[in-house]
Design a protein around this motif. Sequence first.
Motif, short mmCIF file in Angstrom:
data_model
loop_
_atom_site.label_atom_id
_atom_site.label_comp_id
_atom_site.label_asym_id
_atom_site.label_seq_id
_atom_site.Cartn_x
_atom_site.Cartn_y
_atom_site.Cartn_z
N ALA A 151 14.85 13.29 -1.60
CA ALA A 151 14.43 12.65 -2.85
C ALA A 151 15.41 11.56 -3.27
CB ALA A 151 14.30 13.71 -3.94
N ASN A 152 16.68 11.75 -2.97
CA ASN A 152 17.68 10.75 -3.36
C ASN A 152 17.51 9.45 -2.57
OD1 ASN A 152 19.87 9.46 -4.42
ND2 ASN A 152 21.38 10.97 -3.79
N PHE A 153 17.28 9.57 -1.27
CA PHE A 153 17.16 8.39 -0.43
C PHE A 153 15.71 8.02 -0.12
CE2 PHE A 153 21.40 10.01 0.43
CZ PHE A 153 22.16 8.87 0.34
N GLY A 154 14.76 8.78 -0.66
CA GLY A 154 13.36 8.49 -0.38
C GLY A 154 12.86 7.25 -1.09
N GLN A 155 11.74 6.75 -0.61
CA GLN A 155 11.18 5.50 -1.12
C GLN A 155 9.84 5.72 -1.82
OE1 GLN A 155 13.09 2.78 -0.75
NE2 GLN A 155 11.66 1.54 -1.99
N ASP A 156 9.51 6.96 -2.13
CA ASP A 156 8.17 7.26 -2.64
C ASP A 156 8.23 7.92 -4.01
OD1 ASP A 156 5.90 7.24 -0.13
OD2 ASP A 156 8.00 7.20 0.41
N TRP A 157 8.99 7.36 -4.93
CA TRP A 157 8.98 7.87 -6.30
C TRP A 157 7.72 7.39 -7.03
CZ3 TRP A 157 12.15 11.24 -8.95
CH2 TRP A 157 13.25 11.71 -8.23
N GLU A 158 7.30 6.17 -6.77
CA GLU A 158 6.02 5.68 -7.26
C GLU A 158 5.36 4.90 -6.13
OE1 GLU A 158 5.98 3.49 -10.86
OE2 GLU A 158 6.60 5.19 -12.12
N THR A 159 4.08 5.10 -5.95
CA THR A 159 3.36 4.46 -4.85
C THR A 159 2.03 3.89 -5.34
OG1 THR A 159 2.30 6.53 -4.22
CG2 THR A 159 4.39 5.99 -3.14
N ALA A 160 1.54 2.91 -4.59
CA ALA A 160 0.22 2.33 -4.87
C ALA A 160 -0.26 1.63 -3.60
CB ALA A 160 0.27 1.33 -6.03
N GLU A 161 -1.58 1.62 -3.39
CA GLU A 161 -2.15 1.00 -2.19
C GLU A 161 -3.57 0.55 -2.51
OE1 GLU A 161 -2.90 1.94 2.56
OE2 GLU A 161 -2.11 3.50 1.20
N ILE A 162 -3.89 -0.66 -2.06
CA ILE A 162 -5.23 -1.21 -2.26
C ILE A 162 -5.67 -1.93 -0.99
CG2 ILE A 162 -4.94 -1.50 -4.77
CD1 ILE A 162 -4.46 -4.51 -4.20
N VAL A 208 2.61 -0.58 -1.91
CA VAL A 208 3.89 -0.76 -2.61
C VAL A 208 4.50 0.63 -2.84
CG1 VAL A 208 5.07 -1.74 -4.59
CG2 VAL A 208 2.97 -2.80 -3.74
N LYS A 209 5.78 0.77 -2.49
CA LYS A 209 6.52 2.02 -2.70
C LYS A 209 7.82 1.70 -3.43
CE LYS A 209 4.68 4.26 1.44
NZ LYS A 209 5.01 4.94 2.74
N ILE A 210 8.02 2.36 -4.56
CA ILE A 210 9.20 2.13 -5.39
C ILE A 210 10.12 3.34 -5.26
CG2 ILE A 210 10.05 1.75 -7.73
CD1 ILE A 210 7.38 0.50 -8.41
N GLY A 211 11.36 3.08 -4.88
CA GLY A 211 12.37 4.13 -4.78
C GLY A 211 13.42 3.98 -5.86
N LEU A 212 14.51 4.71 -5.72
CA LEU A 212 15.60 4.63 -6.69
C LEU A 212 16.45 3.39 -6.49
CD1 LEU A 212 16.80 8.35 -6.68
CD2 LEU A 212 15.08 7.26 -8.15
#
Length: 487
Positions: free
Chosen positions: A75-86, A106-110
């Motif tokens: 979770a600390n180094f992950g890139q999938d805290w918020e995601t979206a795809e179209i 789009v993937k938003i991480g820390l």
Amino acid sequence: MAPYQAFRQYGLPAYYPENKTAVTVDVVLAGICCAIFILALSFIVIIPGMRNRERISYVIRIGISLYIGAAILLANFGQDWETAEIKTKTQYKAFISKEIKASIGVKIGLRSVNVTLKGEPVNQVGEQIDYNERFTWVWDQGRIGFGPFAGEISREFREAQWKGLPYPIIWIAEYFVLDGENIRWGRSYRTAGFFTHLCLWFAFPLWLLTIVLFGIIVRYGAYFLFINGTVLLLANLLFATLRWGPELTIPFKDAVIQFQYGWCFWVTLITGFLCIVLGGLILLLDYYLPAEVATFFGHDVIENYEECFIEEYRQVKPQEGKPPSPSEQNIPSNEGKVRFGIDRGAPPPVPAHRGRGLSHENIELSVPKKATKGAPNRVPPPLPTLPPPGPDDDDIYGDVEYVPALRPKAGHRNVRKPRSALKSSKPAKASTGRRGVRFQPSVPEDEENEQDDQDFYANVPLRNPRPPPIPKKDRGRYRGVDNKGMM
């Protein structure tokens, strides 16, 4: 030299254009998964050498511990805290008027935002459309603009423009670069990610301390596990609330990008609740079932018992042939002396012959108020009592009486009396032998047994026999020796 000049131009070495490929996997996440897999494999190798019960508890403890540690790091180094795809139609690049059909994610991480553009199909407008770009903001906001003192994400954005990346990627990255009025989504996500990653890094050493304390004091390990879950939930709370301005939405021709929480957010939330539930459950079980909890965590229960103390009680003499009831015993209450789920009622009476010379009619073995190493505190079980002889025992034992073993007093000579000297009318006394009660038959007075007893004890030596006296003629040779032969 002609063979060496084949496939060359102007006599220079062969030149091959760069082969641009999209990012397929995150190297940091792959390294963390590999490390967790190696640890799990090393623990699995030990399992066949354990017993069945120890094997089950070992697998549960190691599995939960590795899951919590892996969840914190991923979770600390992950890139999938918020995601979206179209999926939409959009303009591809500058000087290309033809639109392409592509999937945009789009993937938003820390620490960064990751943008993916993949054509459907991949080969369109004479190119292979498969891009994956990352824009980082750790951790300084920087000055406004794109100069050397600007933020890292601003400098990477200007570099992407010079590289000529597709319009959809530039369009999405621009939303995180602008910093003015209510367009501060980059600053918002950077602040939320900064404090969230601090909480996750704080949870990692707490997880290590929890593992260590479970091997020493179970109660303290449960406390730290509860705190670890609280810190993980605090990380989720900070990421979800440290926002300002309107909600981030990025419009395209046929769809709008709207963000939702990714697996990193949900894994952290589930792990936090799991740590809190397990911590509270272990505390309750340690209060009511300390021995079972200590055995589950691999503690030796016997080594953790402390010294016992003795308290004297008075007991009402029961009637003959009827065991004493608790109401007939004048035994004070022991409530409040043991605080670890132990029975606080009065202990059962202990038989007199097991007192080892003590004058107490009733003893209680209890535990002190202080406990160490999370050890269970139990009152030892009562000592067993011998039932009184029944009416059918005469056919088995015959003329056998319940008498104690005779012990000579310390310092006396080992003089044994014949059995004829014992009178059958003499009452029996209580026995205090180390191995329990001894049965000694009562022999009636019989003249025929007297000669046998004398022959039996004739050759028994005394404990401290005196030497024979020294003759008068030899007394002068030995100095310091009296006429009785003593030095």
